[in-house]
Design an enzyme around this catalytic site. Structure first.
Site, PDB file in Angstrom:
ATOM      1  N   TYR A  17      -2.455   6.291   3.669  1.00  0.00           N
ATOM      2  CA  TYR A  17      -2.883   6.933   4.604  1.00  0.00           C
ATOM      3  C   TYR A  17      -3.017   8.634   5.317  1.00  0.00           C
ATOM      4  O   TYR A  17      -3.019   8.840   6.405  1.00  0.00           O
ATOM      5  CB  TYR A  17      -1.716   6.450   5.850  1.00  0.00           C
ATOM      6  CG  TYR A  17      -1.950   4.880   5.375  1.00  0.00           C
ATOM      7  CD1 TYR A  17      -2.952   4.086   5.327  1.00  0.00           C
ATOM      8  CD2 TYR A  17      -0.956   4.125   5.090  1.00  0.00           C
ATOM      9  CE1 TYR A  17      -3.209   2.656   5.018  1.00  0.00           C
ATOM     10  CE2 TYR A  17      -0.073   3.344   4.854  1.00  0.00           C
ATOM     11  CZ  TYR A  17      -1.841   2.575   4.766  1.00  0.00           C
ATOM     12  OH  TYR A  17      -1.701   1.094   4.466  1.00  0.00           O
TER      13      TYR A  17
ATOM     14  N   GLY B 213       0.382  -1.486  -0.510  1.00  0.00           N
ATOM     15  CA  GLY B 213      -0.184  -0.187  -0.198  1.00  0.00           C
ATOM     16  C   GLY B 213       0.383   2.061  -0.212  1.00  0.00           C
ATOM     17  O   GLY B 213       1.112   1.898  -1.274  1.00  0.00           O
TER      18      GLY B 213
ATOM     19  N   ARG C  48      -1.597  11.636  10.593  1.00  0.00           N
ATOM     20  CA  ARG C  48      -0.133  10.865  11.014  1.00  0.00           C
ATOM     21  C   ARG C  48       0.276  11.390  12.103  1.00  0.00           C
ATOM     22  O   ARG C  48       0.794  10.550  13.162  1.00  0.00           O
ATOM     23  CB  ARG C  48       0.131  10.583   9.841  1.00  0.00           C
ATOM     24  CG  ARG C  48      -0.332   9.332   8.650  1.00  0.00           C
ATOM     25  CD  ARG C  48       0.719   8.568   7.523  1.00  0.00           C
ATOM     26  NE  ARG C  48       1.241   8.054   7.899  1.00  0.00           N
ATOM     27  CZ  ARG C  48       2.112   8.039   8.715  1.00  0.00           C
ATOM     28  NH1 ARG C  48       2.961   8.779   8.872  1.00  0.00           N
ATOM     29  NH2 ARG C  48       3.135   6.725   8.891  1.00  0.00           N
TER      30      ARG C  48
ATOM     31  N   TYR D 261       0.673   8.751  15.503  1.00  0.00           N
ATOM     32  CA  TYR D 261       1.588   7.957  15.274  1.00  0.00           C
ATOM     33  C   TYR D 261       3.181   8.569  15.932  1.00  0.00           C
ATOM     34  O   TYR D 261       4.110   8.216  14.779  1.00  0.00           O
ATOM     35  CB  TYR D 261       2.573   7.360  13.499  1.00  0.00           C
ATOM     36  CG  TYR D 261       1.187   6.498  13.635  1.00  0.00           C
ATOM     37  CD1 TYR D 261       0.455   5.636  14.331  1.00  0.00           C
ATOM     38  CD2 TYR D 261       0.488   6.657  12.334  1.00  0.00           C
ATOM     39  CE1 TYR D 261      -1.018   4.938  13.280  1.00  0.00           C
ATOM     40  CE2 TYR D 261      -0.835   6.500  11.745  1.00  0.00           C
ATOM     41  CZ  TYR D 261      -1.174   5.453  11.880  1.00  0.00           C
ATOM     42  OH  TYR D 261      -2.511   5.204  11.617  1.00  0.00           O
TER      43      TYR D 261
ATOM     44  N   CYS E  22      -8.856  22.613  18.267  1.00  0.00           N
ATOM     45  CA  CYS E  22      -8.669  22.653  19.282  1.00  0.00           C
ATOM     46  C   CYS E  22      -7.912  21.312  20.004  1.00  0.00           C
ATOM     47  O   CYS E  22      -8.642  20.780  21.493  1.00  0.00           O
ATOM     48  CB  CYS E  22     -10.657  23.176  20.250  1.00  0.00           C
ATOM     49  SG  CYS E  22     -10.718  24.453  19.104  1.00  0.00           S
ATOM     50  N   GLU E  23      -7.003  21.242  20.241  1.00  0.00           N
ATOM     51  CA  GLU E  23      -6.525  20.250  20.670  1.00  0.00           C
ATOM     52  C   GLU E  23      -4.850  20.178  20.840  1.00  0.00           C
ATOM     53  O   GLU E  23      -4.574  20.802  19.218  1.00  0.00           O
ATOM     54  CB  GLU E  23      -6.751  18.626  20.799  1.00  0.00           C
ATOM     55  CG  GLU E  23      -7.604  18.278  19.910  1.00  0.00           C
ATOM     56  CD  GLU E  23      -7.805  16.700  20.187  1.00  0.00           C
ATOM     57  OE1 GLU E  23      -7.218  16.365  20.042  1.00  0.00           O
ATOM     58  OE2 GLU E  23      -9.102  16.329  19.916  1.00  0.00           O
TER      59      GLU E  23
END
Ligand code: LLP
Length: 419
Positions: A373, A275, A312, A316, A344-345
């Site tokens: 991805y 992939g 991502r 990760y 908001c994080e």
């Protein structure tokens, strides 16, 4: 990064100036280079020339119908994990016989759909799945070709969240239980066990874990034959990594050589499920700088893309190179900045402590290696519209998934009259 190069001071995707795309489609936007996708698929096809093999593109990496069509045109099969993916593959014209259906949790309805579509291979991962598939196939008067996915218990030395072939991962069947599951499958007249499968993880940058996994698979094929179960397919999964941080993953040719040797020793047809390696480097996410905020501890480059567009880095701790689409002058001083989105994080970031040349509001950045991805994992968190996608070939580009309108975003909801 050969698909995206600076020409006359501007970053281009093949022959198209990315500024043009950013201006006409808006940002954030994914841009894919058709030639790059095709070239990387051909690396597999060329390395496999003369071998009985099938490359089933793992479409979870990028399932845009235009991307799928490019690969189908080159003769690829598809590795799928849901009814939705099977439907996408069929819609793109893939030969059902070249569709492999993997996944740890298939429902009876999904199995029935896959059987009616006439897909080539089910990769089953548990004894209960074997029994359920046997029932569904029997009721439909069909015989399902299956490969049993084993868990070879090898460490692929990649991120924990994408490690799939170690004991304790939810995937596959423990090596010592595999023989029992094959015998159980062989006892069902509606099942035809044809293959041994495994997929040990993703973003793997060393061939040793593959060698270890494949050799266990070959041992199993031999043991099965000795028990009278004729195995003709070795499905080695995907997982070959790309160079996000300048690491130097093995070449496709070297990887394929290892897989080919295993298939030859097992006397099997080879199935591969790549992939990331086919699409990652052929895509970028373009995002515009909104503000540069000079904090006392840090400088934040606040861009209009966010973790909902490319998750991502958040999920990760993945590193994606970031480059301005206007070529920096040689010797320009760099600064250490965090590149962050509007969500908001604090987990909403693309890069932390990254050396970046001078950037200001309005500048456009390309987040590279984003073809795999990326868009497939996008969401509309914070009521942000899903990221559009553009495909480039030579001098031309087309929007291959438009940005939804706000009406489409909001109009999906229904308010019951009792509210
Ligand atoms: N085959 C199976 C059964 C898989 O589960 C996968 C990926 C592949 C093939 C393709 O692996 P690839 O060649 O792309 O490494 N979202 C994560 C990656 C998840 C991979 C899941 N399975 C990421 O962004 O790193």
């Amino acid at each position: 990064m050969t698909d995206f190069v600076y020409r006359n001071g501007r970053l281009h995707a093949e022959g198209v100036d990315l500024t043009r795309i950013a201006e006409s489609v808006g940002t954030p936007v994914y841009v894919y280079a058709a030639g790059g996708i095709e070239r990387r698929y051909r690396e597999y096809a060329d390395a496999l020339a003369g071998t009985d093999a099938m490359v089933c593109y793992a479409m979870k990496a990028n399932d845009n119908q235009a991307v799928l069509s490019l690969l189908r045109n080159l003769g690829a099969g598809a590795d799928t994990v849901s009814e939705g993916e099977i439907r996408r593959a069929l819609a793109a014209g893939f030969d059902p016989k070249k569709i492999v259906y993997s996944g740890v949790g298939k429902s009876a309805d999904e199995m029935g759909f896959a059987l009616s579509a006439g897909i080539g291979e089910f990769n089953v991962e548990s004894d209960h799945e074997v029994d359920l598939l046997a029932d569904v196939a029997r009721q439909m008067g069909k015989r399902a070709k299956i490969a049993v996915r084993i868990n070879p218990d090898v460490d692929p030395k990649t991120h924990a969240k994408i490690t799939t072939g170690k004991k304790g991962n939810k995937f596959g069947i423990d090596f010592d239980q595999a023989m029992g599951v094959f015998k159980r499958a062989a006892a069902h007249p509606s099942l035809e066990p044809v293959g041994v499968a495994s997929h040990i993880g993703s973003q793997i940058t060393n061939l040793d874990p593959y060698r270890a996994a494949f050799s266990r698979m070959v041992d199993l094929v031999k043991a099965l034959r000795a028990e009278g179960i004729a195995i003709s397919v070795l499905d080695v999964g995907g997982g070959l990594g790309v160079g996000y941080t300048g690491e130097d993953p093995p070449s496709v040719a070297d990887y394929v050589a290892v897989a080919r040797d295993a298939a030859a020793e097992a006397g099997c047809k080879l199935v591969l499920e790549p992939g990331r390696r086919i699409v990652a480097e052929a895509g970028v996410l373009l995002t515009r700088v909104l503000f540069v905020k000079e904090g006392s501890a840090k400088t934040f480059v606040i861009v209009d893309g966010a973790m909902n567009d490319l998750i991502r880095p958040t999920l990760y701790e993945a590193h994606h190179p970031i480059v301005p689409i206007t070529e920096p002058k040689p010797g320009t001083a760099k600064r250490r900045v965090d590149v962050v989105g509007p969500i908001c994080e604090s987990g909403d970031f693309f890069a932390k402590e990254r050396e970046l040349g001078p950037v200001g509001a309005g500048d456009i950045l390309a987040i590279t290696h984003a073809g795999a991805y990326g868009a497939v994992m996008a969401s509309s968190y914070n009521a942000r519209r899903l990221t559009p996608e553009v495909l480039v070939r030579g001098q031309q580009f087309s929007v291959v998934r438009p940005r939804p309108s706000y009406d489409e975003l909001i109009g999906r909801d229904r308010v019951p009259d009792w509210v």
